[in-house]
Design a protein around this motif. Structure first.
Motif, PDB file in Angstrom:
ATOM      1  N   SER A  93       0.840  -1.200   0.000  1.00 15.57           N
ATOM      2  CA  SER A  93       0.000   0.000   0.000  1.00 15.57           C
ATOM      3  C   SER A  93       0.875   1.251   0.000  1.00 15.57           C
ATOM      4  O   SER A  93       0.865   2.033   0.944  1.00 15.57           O
ATOM      5  CB  SER A  93      -0.919   0.003   1.215  1.00 15.57           C
ATOM      6  N   THR A  94       1.628   1.420  -1.037  1.00 17.32           N
ATOM      7  CA  THR A  94       2.509   2.581  -1.105  1.00 17.32           C
ATOM      8  C   THR A  94       1.675   3.832  -1.340  1.00 17.32           C
ATOM      9  O   THR A  94       1.020   3.968  -2.353  1.00 17.32           O
ATOM     10  CB  THR A  94       3.492   2.408  -2.279  1.00 17.32           C
ATOM     11  N   GLY A  95       1.711   4.707  -0.396  1.00 17.16           N
ATOM     12  CA  GLY A  95       1.071   6.011  -0.585  1.00 17.16           C
ATOM     13  C   GLY A  95      -0.346   6.085  -0.077  1.00 17.16           C
ATOM     14  O   GLY A  95      -0.828   7.163   0.234  1.00 17.16           O
ATOM     15  N   ASN A  96      -1.053   4.978   0.006  1.00 13.82           N
ATOM     16  CA  ASN A  96      -2.435   5.073   0.506  1.00 13.82           C
ATOM     17  C   ASN A  96      -2.751   3.917   1.444  1.00 13.82           C
ATOM     18  O   ASN A  96      -3.688   3.170   1.243  1.00 13.82           O
ATOM     19  CB  ASN A  96      -3.433   5.144  -0.645  1.00 13.82           C
ATOM     20  N   SER A  97      -1.941   3.780   2.474  1.00 15.21           N
ATOM     21  CA  SER A  97      -2.086   2.645   3.386  1.00 15.21           C
ATOM     22  C   SER A  97      -3.425   2.674   4.129  1.00 15.21           C
ATOM     23  O   SER A  97      -3.832   1.671   4.696  1.00 15.21           O
ATOM     24  CB  SER A  97      -0.940   2.634   4.382  1.00 15.21           C
ATOM     25  N   GLU A  98      -4.093   3.826   4.109  1.00 14.68           N
ATOM     26  CA  GLU A  98      -5.372   3.909   4.817  1.00 14.68           C
ATOM     27  C   GLU A  98      -6.513   3.351   3.975  1.00 14.68           C
ATOM     28  O   GLU A  98      -7.620   3.186   4.461  1.00 14.68           O
ATOM     29  CB  GLU A  98      -5.672   5.366   5.191  1.00 14.68           C
ATOM     30  N   GLN A  99      -6.244   3.104   2.722  1.00 18.16           N
ATOM     31  CA  GLN A  99      -7.314   2.590   1.869  1.00 18.16           C
ATOM     32  C   GLN A  99      -7.818   1.255   2.405  1.00 18.16           C
ATOM     33  O   GLN A  99      -7.021   0.340   2.606  1.00 18.16           O
ATOM     34  CB  GLN A  99      -6.795   2.414   0.450  1.00 18.16           C
ATOM     35  N   THR A 100      -9.109   1.142   2.618  1.00 20.24           N
ATOM     36  CA  THR A 100      -9.610  -0.037   3.327  1.00 20.24           C
ATOM     37  C   THR A 100     -10.051  -1.155   2.396  1.00 20.24           C
ATOM     38  O   THR A 100     -10.187  -2.281   2.827  1.00 20.24           O
ATOM     39  CB  THR A 100     -10.803   0.356   4.221  1.00 20.24           C
ATOM     40  N   ASP A 101     -10.304  -0.842   1.136  1.00 18.77           N
ATOM     41  CA  ASP A 101     -10.813  -1.906   0.270  1.00 18.77           C
ATOM     42  C   ASP A 101      -9.716  -2.596  -0.535  1.00 18.77           C
ATOM     43  O   ASP A 101      -9.992  -3.282  -1.498  1.00 18.77           O
ATOM     44  CB  ASP A 101     -11.923  -1.389  -0.647  1.00 18.77           C
ATOM     45  N   SER A 102      -8.472  -2.411  -0.169  1.00 15.26           N
ATOM     46  CA  SER A 102      -7.373  -3.134  -0.821  1.00 15.26           C
ATOM     47  C   SER A 102      -7.347  -4.559  -0.280  1.00 15.26           C
ATOM     48  O   SER A 102      -7.327  -4.752   0.930  1.00 15.26           O
ATOM     49  CB  SER A 102      -6.028  -2.480  -0.523  1.00 15.26           C
ATOM     50  N   VAL A 103      -7.304  -5.527  -1.168  1.00 19.29           N
ATOM     51  CA  VAL A 103      -7.355  -6.905  -0.687  1.00 19.29           C
ATOM     52  C   VAL A 103      -6.686  -7.858  -1.678  1.00 19.29           C
ATOM     53  O   VAL A 103      -6.710  -7.638  -2.888  1.00 19.29           O
ATOM     54  CB  VAL A 103      -8.835  -7.324  -0.413  1.00 19.29           C
ATOM     55  N   VAL A 104      -6.074  -8.897  -1.131  1.00 20.05           N
ATOM     56  CA  VAL A 104      -5.549  -9.988  -1.953  1.00 20.05           C
ATOM     57  C   VAL A 104      -6.508 -11.159  -1.776  1.00 20.05           C
ATOM     58  O   VAL A 104      -6.825 -11.530  -0.639  1.00 20.05           O
ATOM     59  CB  VAL A 104      -4.138 -10.415  -1.499  1.00 20.05           C
ATOM     60  N   VAL A 105      -6.979 -11.709  -2.881  1.00 16.87           N
ATOM     61  CA  VAL A 105      -7.918 -12.831  -2.801  1.00 16.87           C
ATOM     62  C   VAL A 105      -7.264 -14.066  -3.406  1.00 16.87           C
ATOM     63  O   VAL A 105      -6.842 -14.047  -4.562  1.00 16.87           O
ATOM     64  CB  VAL A 105      -9.229 -12.526  -3.559  1.00 16.87           C
ATOM     65  N   ILE A 106      -7.162 -15.115  -2.602  1.00 22.12           N
ATOM     66  CA  ILE A 106      -6.654 -16.399  -3.108  1.00 22.12           C
ATOM     67  C   ILE A 106      -7.840 -17.364  -3.057  1.00 22.12           C
ATOM     68  O   ILE A 106      -8.274 -17.768  -1.966  1.00 22.12           O
ATOM     69  CB  ILE A 106      -5.482 -16.934  -2.234  1.00 22.12           C
TER      70      ILE A 106
END
Lengths: 119, 453
Positions: free
Chosen positions: B364-377
């Motif tokens: 999360s470079t630059g927007n670590s507060e973004q909450t909807d970032s996700v890795v889905v396996i």
């Protein structure tokens, strides 16, 4: 009389020529023959190629097995392969020396390689 | 009288015969001797050249080893990346000259070895040994809640976790584990942080790729990148959508293709070696395309389509590895923003039946507060190597290696679950010991050759 003189003259020439030819033969061809013989008998190139292949194989084995212990082995082709490994921090300087069993004092080839080892 | 004349003529024709014939013989034999000697000489020279070539090759490889031993920190690497060249001489007269440059998140080390007139070039892709933290199966860095295991979730290997620890839980339609499905030690740490990639280094790398765009390109007509591109060409800039059909191989000098638009790598395309494709919009890699060590950077998204079998670095805010696709080791699937203040949503999705060997990371470079970032396996997807997220992971599939995450997450109507694993499986024991990560994820840098180009 004329026939005898001419024949004599021809004989003289032929003898002289033969002597010169023989001298040429002896002075040029014998050393040449000896040189060719030496070259034909000279197996340095073949031996060096053999030594190179043996040294490369040994270097691959040492680096893949991490066999960094000094030692000597004699292979089936009559080559003596010596290896030394000198450690400095996380590097190892490997040296493979090749000589023949017949003349162990004469080094045929030396290969050096530095490899990285992380402990 | 006739008889006498005849014999005289016969005698006259024999005059001088011995000398010329001997001279001819000597000349012929001399020529034979000279050719034998020159043949022998050439053979010997050839062997000596072979020896010199092998020594030059070893010098080139030794140069790479010596340079890597000198790179012990990010500062050392930066020094090399700023253009420093490393010269080394070895005892036998061989020498090496080494240059380092970034190749995506890895390093590209190019070494030229020389011995007398022989020269040899070796180019290596270099990565770092993972830090001790990656010896664990799971590093769960959310200190505020527990890790809850349910269903078929299973962890083989050690767990490092906050003070809340690990427990089992019950969910509707899923079996509750009879005992803790963990084969390994659980170590609780009050102050736990994730491996912190060198964000500065990452920004520098991203800036390099952004700088490939000189600004407004003008037109937006579609292009086809096909046919031969000579080695002397290092940069190609194209405006508009590009279809890549080319068979390109680069071993020594990189080729950068900057595209202001979308890029589609067609099924018959082959991109092998030092080729970087940077697109401002999405990149699609079709099944059947051959990709080896190439880099793909997109400002928006990368799709690795069904049945694709690729090996490379894929860097974009959003990446999807579709079902049946394979990204072979040492591949990188990295969700990162290509602009410092971008607001693009970051995500990685490894679909059912897909497999990634290498490193899957959401940074999360630059927007670590973004909450909807996700890795889905997805449940039948597999990651072999390391799976990292400084945000969240929905782990339903299998990871052979290490997972480092700030949190786990999934949504099953009508509830959102944080810190739960319902079917995710992690097995650290099966990961080969030679696994390497990009430099920057370890405090103590130990660089190694990942691949020879």
């Amino acid at each position: 009389m004329m026939k005898i003189r001419r024949l004599r003259g021809e004989e003289g020439y032929t003898l002289l020529e033969t002597v010169v030819a023989l001298a040429l033969f002896v002075s040029v061809l014998l050393p040449l023959g000896a040189a060719i013989g030496n070259f034909m008998l000279d197996k340095t190139a073949d031996q060096l190629r053999l030594a190179l292949r043996a040294a490369e194989t040994e270097m691959s084995r040492v680096t893949s097995d991490n066999d960094f212990i000094d030692g000597t082995i004699t292979d089936a082709r009559g080559l003596i392969l010596g290896r030394t490994a000198h450690r400095r921090e996380n590097l190892v300087d490997i040296r493979i020396t090749v000589s023949s069993v017949k003349k162990p004092e004469k080094t045929l080839l030396v290969l050096n390689k530095t490899v990285l080892t992380h402990q | 009288m006739k008889t006498i004349r005849k014999s005289f003529h016969a005698c006259a024709s024999e005059r001088g015969y011995a000398l010329p014939s001997m001279l001819v013989l000597v000349t012929i034999l001399s020529l034979v001797a000279a050719s034998v000697i020159s043949l022998q000489y050439l053979q010997k020279q050839q062997v000596l050249m072979e020896v010199a070539k092998v020594k030059a090759e070893y010098a080139a490889e030794s140069g790479i080893a010596t340079t890597l031993s000198r790179c012990r920190s990010a500062a050392d690497v930066s020094l090399f990346l700023s253009g420093k060249k490393q010269y080394d001489a070895y005892g036998d007269g061989s020498e090496s000259r080494v240059e380092v440059e970034p190749w995506g998140l890895f390093l590209l080390v190019k070494s030229e070895g020389s011995f007398r007139t022989a020269k040899a070039v070796r180019t290596a892709l270099v990565a770092d040994r993972p830090s001790k933290l990656f010896e664990n199966a799971l590093v769960f860095a959310n200190l505020s809640h527990q890790l809850i295991l349910t269903g078929t979730s299973h962890i083989k290997g050690d767990i490092v976790i906050g003070p809340q620890g690990v427990t089992t839980g019950s969910m509707r339609d899923r079996q509750t584990p009879a005992r803790m499905p963990v084969e390994g030690r659980i170590r609780k740490e009050a102050d736990l942080s994730l491996p912190n990639p060198q964000a500065t280094q990452l920004f520098e790398i991203m800036k390099r790729y952004r700088d490939l765009f000189p600004g407004d390109f003008g037109g937006t007509e579609p292009h086809a990148l096909s046919g031969e591109i000579p080695d002397s060409v290092q940069h190609i800039t194209l405006s508009g959508d590009v279809s890549v059909d080319a068979h390109l191989t680069r071993r020594n000098s990189p080729l950068y293709v900057a595209i202001q638009g979308r890029a589609t790598v067609r099924p018959k395309a082959a991109l092998q070696g030092l080729i970087a494709i940077v697109a401002s919009k999405g990149i699609t890699i079709s099944g059947g395309a051959v990709v080896e060590n190439a880099i793909f950077v997109s400002g928006t998204s990368i799709d690795i389509q069904r049945s694709a079998r690729v090996r490379g670095q894929f860097i974009a805010p959003s990446i999807v590895v579709y079902d049946g696709a394979q990204a072979l080791y040492p591949s990188l699937v990295i969700s990162a923003l290509t602009a410092r203040f971008s607001t693009a949503v970051q995500s990685i999705s490894v679909e059912d039946g897909a497999r990634v060997e290498g490193f899957v990371a959401l940074l999360s470079t630059g927007n670590s507060e973004q909450t909807d970032s996700v890795v889905v396996i997805k449940p039948s997807a597999t990651v072999i190597g390391a799976l990292h997220s400084d945000n969240r992971i929905t782990l339903d599939g299998t990871v052979i290696g290490t997972v480092t995450t700030r949190d786990f997450y999934f949504y099953e109507a009508p509830t959102t679950y944080y810190g739960w694993l319902r079917s995710g499986r992690i097995d650290r024991t099966k990961l080969p010991s030679g696994f390497l990560l990009p430099p920057g994820f370890s405090d103590e840098m130990k660089l190694k050759v990942l691949d020879w180009i």
